[in-house]
Design a protein around this motif. Structure first.
Motif, PDB file in Angstrom:
ATOM      1  N   ASN A 100      -5.321   0.218 -14.838  1.00 35.37           N
ATOM      2  CA  ASN A 100      -6.322   0.329 -13.775  1.00 35.37           C
ATOM      3  C   ASN A 100      -7.364  -0.779 -13.816  1.00 35.37           C
ATOM      4  OD1 ASN A 100      -5.182   2.591 -12.596  1.00 35.37           O
ATOM      5  ND2 ASN A 100      -6.292   3.993 -13.924  1.00 35.37           N
ATOM      6  N   LYS A 136      -9.453  -0.120 -10.551  1.00 36.91           N
ATOM      7  CA  LYS A 136      -8.847   0.699  -9.517  1.00 36.91           C
ATOM      8  C   LYS A 136      -9.638   1.998  -9.424  1.00 36.91           C
ATOM      9  CE  LYS A 136      -4.296   0.926  -7.767  1.00 36.91           C
ATOM     10  NZ  LYS A 136      -2.867   0.862  -8.049  1.00 36.91           N
ATOM     11  N   TRP A 141      -8.211  -1.103  -5.286  1.00 38.99           N
ATOM     12  CA  TRP A 141      -8.803  -2.077  -6.197  1.00 38.99           C
ATOM     13  C   TRP A 141     -10.179  -2.489  -5.692  1.00 38.99           C
ATOM     14  CZ3 TRP A 141      -6.969  -3.055 -10.836  1.00 38.99           C
ATOM     15  CH2 TRP A 141      -5.620  -2.831 -11.099  1.00 38.99           C
TER      16      TRP A 141
END
Length: 169
Positions: A100, A136, A141
């Motif tokens: 992430n 994220k 994003w």
């Protein structure tokens, strides 16, 4: 003034869109934001960037840290100094995703027509590279940090040394 103009370019490509990869988000949004920058539409650029950055977004240039509002204020001053934006480009040089989080190295170029104190027209172009950190959030994003690594400026095609542009060392 360099921060003003350049910050527009590096953040230009970060409008978040769910379901897209980081690279496709950046590339898709760059076209829209670059068009707004060429129109000197700071409001449209700001809204797009705000939607694509985290609430605790950090902008670092020449060792100085700014939040989103401070960066946008400087960006507006940069736009105000130009009668016309003639060049605005952004290119992802590297991109590494890890779960992430992601890190990108991005090159930036922005410039336009400016008047000197003696009312003579000139073309100022700002260039540089930044390291951009993304996270994220809820499937999209968002840029959390932008740190300038190199910067430079030309006037009428000739390199200009400007105090405070230390990131270009």
């Amino acid at each position: 003034m360099k921060a003003v103009a350049i910050s527009v370019v590096f953040l230009a490509g970060v409008v978040a869109a769910q379901g897209q990869s980081l690279r496709s988000q950046v590339e898709a949004s760059t076209t829209k934001i670059v068009a707004a920058m060429k129109r000197k539409d700071v409001s449209a650029v700001g809204k797009a960037i705000k939607a694509a950055t985290t609430s605790n977004f950090v902008y670092v240039e020449d060792g100085r840290t700014q939040n989103f509002d401070q960066m946008m204020k400087n960006m507006k001053q940069g736009f105000d100094s130009m009668s016309k934006v003639t060049v605005c480009e952004e290119k992802i040089l590297t991109l590494k995703e890890n779960g992430n989080t992601a890190t990108a190295t991005t090159s930036h170029k922005m410039g336009g027509a400016v008047m000197s104190p003696d009312n003579k027209p000139h073309t100022m172009v700002y260039t540089g590279t930044s390291t951009d950190t993304y996270i994220k959030e809820k499937g999209a994003w968002k840029m959390s940090k932008m740190v300038w690594k190199t910067t430079g400026m030309t006037m009428d095609g000739k390199k200009v040394n400007v105090p405070g542009m230390g990131a270009g060392k």
